[in-house]
Scaffold this active site. Structure first.
Site, PDB file in Angstrom:
ATOM      1  N   ASP A   1       2.843   5.466  -1.910  1.00  0.00           N
ATOM      2  CA  ASP A   1       2.249   6.332  -2.919  1.00  0.00           C
ATOM      3  C   ASP A   1       0.855   6.764  -2.466  1.00  0.00           C
ATOM      4  O   ASP A   1      -0.029   5.920  -2.280  1.00  0.00           O
ATOM      5  CB  ASP A   1       2.151   5.564  -4.251  1.00  0.00           C
ATOM      6  CG  ASP A   1       1.621   6.442  -5.364  1.00  0.00           C
ATOM      7  OD1 ASP A   1       2.375   7.331  -5.805  1.00  0.00           O
ATOM      8  OD2 ASP A   1       0.457   6.281  -5.769  1.00  0.00           O
TER       9      ASP A   1
ATOM     10  N   TYR B   1      -6.860  10.470  -2.711  1.00  0.00           N
ATOM     11  CA  TYR B   1      -7.082   9.101  -2.230  1.00  0.00           C
ATOM     12  C   TYR B   1      -7.653   8.989  -0.814  1.00  0.00           C
ATOM     13  O   TYR B   1      -7.975   7.876  -0.384  1.00  0.00           O
ATOM     14  CB  TYR B   1      -5.763   8.293  -2.246  1.00  0.00           C
ATOM     15  CG  TYR B   1      -5.102   8.114  -3.595  1.00  0.00           C
ATOM     16  CD1 TYR B   1      -5.766   8.378  -4.789  1.00  0.00           C
ATOM     17  CD2 TYR B   1      -3.787   7.663  -3.671  1.00  0.00           C
ATOM     18  CE1 TYR B   1      -5.120   8.215  -6.009  1.00  0.00           C
ATOM     19  CE2 TYR B   1      -3.145   7.490  -4.889  1.00  0.00           C
ATOM     20  CZ  TYR B   1      -3.814   7.776  -6.052  1.00  0.00           C
ATOM     21  OH  TYR B   1      -3.180   7.612  -7.250  1.00  0.00           O
TER      22      TYR B   1
ATOM     23  N   LYS C   1       0.262  13.653  -4.504  1.00  0.00           N
ATOM     24  CA  LYS C   1      -0.087  14.273  -5.794  1.00  0.00           C
ATOM     25  C   LYS C   1      -1.041  15.455  -5.635  1.00  0.00           C
ATOM     26  O   LYS C   1      -1.940  15.420  -4.785  1.00  0.00           O
ATOM     27  CB  LYS C   1      -0.728  13.225  -6.722  1.00  0.00           C
ATOM     28  CG  LYS C   1       0.092  11.966  -6.833  1.00  0.00           C
ATOM     29  CD  LYS C   1      -0.432  10.951  -7.818  1.00  0.00           C
ATOM     30  CE  LYS C   1       0.222   9.616  -7.555  1.00  0.00           C
ATOM     31  NZ  LYS C   1      -0.496   8.776  -6.591  1.00  0.00           N
TER      32      LYS C   1
ATOM     33  N   HIS D   1      -1.124  15.359 -10.617  1.00  0.00           N
ATOM     34  CA  HIS D   1      -1.831  14.080 -10.775  1.00  0.00           C
ATOM     35  C   HIS D   1      -2.308  13.822 -12.213  1.00  0.00           C
ATOM     36  O   HIS D   1      -2.162  12.718 -12.740  1.00  0.00           O
ATOM     37  CB  HIS D   1      -3.019  14.045  -9.804  1.00  0.00           C
ATOM     38  CG  HIS D   1      -3.449  12.670  -9.425  1.00  0.00           C
ATOM     39  ND1 HIS D   1      -4.013  12.363  -8.208  1.00  0.00           N
ATOM     40  CD2 HIS D   1      -3.425  11.495 -10.101  1.00  0.00           C
ATOM     41  CE1 HIS D   1      -4.287  11.075  -8.143  1.00  0.00           C
ATOM     42  NE2 HIS D   1      -3.945  10.532  -9.297  1.00  0.00           N
TER      43      HIS D   1
HETATM   44  N1  NAP Z   1      -0.938   8.327 -10.891  1.00  0.00           N
HETATM   45  C1  NAP Z   1      -2.109   7.782 -11.119  1.00  0.00           C
HETATM   46  O1  NAP Z   1      -2.986   8.382 -11.771  1.00  0.00           O
HETATM   47  C2  NAP Z   1      -2.400   6.400 -10.607  1.00  0.00           C
HETATM   48  C3  NAP Z   1      -3.409   5.649 -11.211  1.00  0.00           C
HETATM   49  C4  NAP Z   1      -3.662   4.366 -10.716  1.00  0.00           C
HETATM   50  C5  NAP Z   1      -2.932   3.887  -9.651  1.00  0.00           C
HETATM   51  N2  NAP Z   1      -1.964   4.640  -9.061  1.00  0.00           N
HETATM   52  C6  NAP Z   1      -1.209   4.151  -7.884  1.00  0.00           C
HETATM   53  O2  NAP Z   1      -0.828   2.804  -8.131  1.00  0.00           O
HETATM   54  C7  NAP Z   1      -1.382   1.951  -7.126  1.00  0.00           C
HETATM   55  C8  NAP Z   1      -1.743   0.606  -7.757  1.00  0.00           C
HETATM   56  O3  NAP Z   1      -2.772   0.816  -8.674  1.00  0.00           O
HETATM   57  P1  NAP Z   1      -3.304  -0.357  -9.631  1.00  0.00           P
HETATM   58  O4  NAP Z   1      -4.320   0.287 -10.542  1.00  0.00           O
HETATM   59  O5  NAP Z   1      -2.136  -1.082 -10.195  1.00  0.00           O
HETATM   60  O6  NAP Z   1      -3.942  -1.315  -8.579  1.00  0.00           O
HETATM   61  P2  NAP Z   1      -5.481  -1.669  -8.397  1.00  0.00           P
HETATM   62  O7  NAP Z   1      -5.973  -2.258  -9.658  1.00  0.00           O
HETATM   63  O8  NAP Z   1      -6.188  -0.520  -7.794  1.00  0.00           O
HETATM   64  O9  NAP Z   1      -5.366  -2.784  -7.273  1.00  0.00           O
HETATM   65  C9  NAP Z   1      -4.671  -3.930  -7.497  1.00  0.00           C
HETATM   66  C10 NAP Z   1      -5.605  -5.102  -7.211  1.00  0.00           C
HETATM   67  O10 NAP Z   1      -4.898  -6.293  -7.409  1.00  0.00           O
HETATM   68  C11 NAP Z   1      -4.976  -7.096  -6.229  1.00  0.00           C
HETATM   69  N3  NAP Z   1      -3.654  -7.700  -6.072  1.00  0.00           N
HETATM   70  C12 NAP Z   1      -2.489  -7.104  -5.716  1.00  0.00           C
HETATM   71  N4  NAP Z   1      -1.475  -8.001  -5.721  1.00  0.00           N
HETATM   72  C13 NAP Z   1      -2.011  -9.192  -6.118  1.00  0.00           C
HETATM   73  C14 NAP Z   1      -1.477 -10.492  -6.331  1.00  0.00           C
HETATM   74  N5  NAP Z   1      -0.181 -10.744  -6.138  1.00  0.00           N
HETATM   75  N6  NAP Z   1      -2.333 -11.469  -6.738  1.00  0.00           N
HETATM   76  C15 NAP Z   1      -3.639 -11.210  -6.940  1.00  0.00           C
HETATM   77  N7  NAP Z   1      -4.211  -9.985  -6.762  1.00  0.00           N
HETATM   78  C16 NAP Z   1      -3.400  -9.000  -6.354  1.00  0.00           C
HETATM   79  C17 NAP Z   1      -5.356  -6.171  -5.078  1.00  0.00           C
HETATM   80  O11 NAP Z   1      -6.231  -6.789  -4.169  1.00  0.00           O
HETATM   81  P3  NAP Z   1      -5.877  -6.989  -2.605  1.00  0.00           P
HETATM   82  O12 NAP Z   1      -5.673  -5.638  -2.004  1.00  0.00           O
HETATM   83  O13 NAP Z   1      -7.050  -7.710  -2.064  1.00  0.00           O
HETATM   84  O14 NAP Z   1      -4.606  -7.819  -2.617  1.00  0.00           O
HETATM   85  C18 NAP Z   1      -6.119  -5.063  -5.806  1.00  0.00           C
HETATM   86  O15 NAP Z   1      -7.468  -5.346  -5.831  1.00  0.00           O
HETATM   87  C19 NAP Z   1      -2.559   2.734  -6.545  1.00  0.00           C
HETATM   88  O16 NAP Z   1      -2.867   2.310  -5.220  1.00  0.00           O
HETATM   89  C20 NAP Z   1      -2.033   4.132  -6.598  1.00  0.00           C
HETATM   90  O17 NAP Z   1      -1.200   4.393  -5.472  1.00  0.00           O
HETATM   91  C21 NAP Z   1      -1.690   5.898  -9.535  1.00  0.00           C
END
Ligand code: NAP
Length: 262
Positions: free
Chosen positions: A52, A57, A87, A120
């Site tokens: 993704d 990004y 996006k 997006h």
């Molecule tokens: N369409 C949209 O507007 C939109 C918005 C938000 C996100 N997204 C997409 O969704 C993805 C994920 O976003 P998010 O907001 O869910 O993630 P996030 O909050 O940006 O990142 C996840 C955090 O959790 C940590 N983490 C991941 N797996 C873990 C585990 N098993 N145990 C402990 N910590 C863990 C990661 O750290 P480490 O890397 O150090 O493991 C990271 O710091 C993005 O990268 C993007 O591609 C899209």
């Protein structure tokens, strides 16, 4: 398409399948390109097949480089073994800018198509460079019908296999559906989605052990009692989108942005 361990789910549009677990490439705080490339290569090695990204990004280029290296190292047979989502940023959410924006994305990724292209956010911004946050005075209402028609054209000419939206309320989705010839394949929202409810998940970790751990959700099941207990927990949006509201823009409050679907 997906590795043996990640199941696939059908896209709403009936245009194919999507691996149920995606690998997010957005990082907050931002990291350098090499870190993204290394993380993507590790993810491919572990079996992730859905990536993704977004114009916003700054990860399209390192993702493209990682894919080329994965093919060279025979981790995958070809780019066709992967599912890539990107996006359209708000400053390109104008009918005449959609196809050129997707062409730039394809150039960054060094590929001739992507699997899924999403709007997006449901708002446009002054055309120009991709920047975040958007200046309060640069917001503009999105012409849903004509922007979606331009997205449909991208699918018709083969730049993307499927199209969808992101961060759309139910009401705004209905506005798209009112004129759509191709229905949105997905609506990606920043929620902790539940695979057991048939919904795809995008996770981000650049740490190899956590990448591995996050794939293990397919190795165990929640009991129906546990699913019921989790359903009782009040749900909220991880990202309320305050940065997409402006006193000069179409949405002055988050209630207007989400049409009360908060
Ligand atoms: N369409 C949209 O507007 C939109 C918005 C938000 C996100 N997204 C997409 O969704 C993805 C994920 O976003 P998010 O907001 O869910 O993630 P996030 O909050 O940006 O990142 C996840 C955090 O959790 C940590 N983490 C991941 N797996 C873990 C585990 N098993 N145990 C402990 N910590 C863990 C990661 O750290 P480490 O890397 O150090 O493991 C990271 O710091 C993005 O990268 C993007 O591609 C899209």
């Amino acid at each position: 398409m997906a590795s043996a361990s990640i199941p696939e789910i059908n896209l709403n549009s009936g245009t194919g399948k999507i691996p149920a677990l995606g690998f997010g490439t957005a990082s907050d705080p931002p990291v350098d390109s090499q870190t993204i490339k290394t993380a993507v290569l590790q993810a491919i090695e572990l079996g992730y097949r859905h990536f993704d990204t977004a114009a916003l990004y700054n990860s399209e280029q390192p993702l493209g480089e990682a894919i080329a290296e994965a093919v060279n190292r025979r981790l995958i047979g070809s780019r066709r073994d992967l599912f890539i989502t990107s996006k359209l940023w708000c400053s390109d959410a104008h009918p005449q800018h959609v196809a050129p924006a997707l062409s730039t994305t394809l150039k960054n990724l060094d590929t001739n198509y992507i699997d899924l292209y999403l709007i997006h956010w449901p708002v446009s911004a002054k055309a120009g460079k991709v920047e975040y946050p958007i200046k309060a005075e640069d917001f503009a209402p999105m012409e849903f019908g004509s922007v979606w028609a331009a997205m449909e054209e991208c699918q018709r000419i083969g730049l993307t296999k499927a199209i969808g939206v992101s961060n759309f309320s139910s009401k705004k989705l209905l506005e798209i559906l009112a004129t759509a010839k191709i229905p949105p394949a997905v609506n990606q929202v920043a929620l902790r989605w539940a695979y057991e409810q048939g919904i795809g998940v995008v996770m981000k970790s650049f740490n190899r052990e956590r990448m591995k751990g996050n794939m293990s959700i397919f190795d165990w099941w929640l009991s129906s009692q546990e699913v019921d207990m989790i359903s009782e927990i009040p749900q909220g949006r991880a990202c309320l989108g305050l940065d997409y509201t402006s006193i000069y823009g179409p949405y002055k409050t988050i209630q207007q942005l989400w049409d009360e679907d908060i």
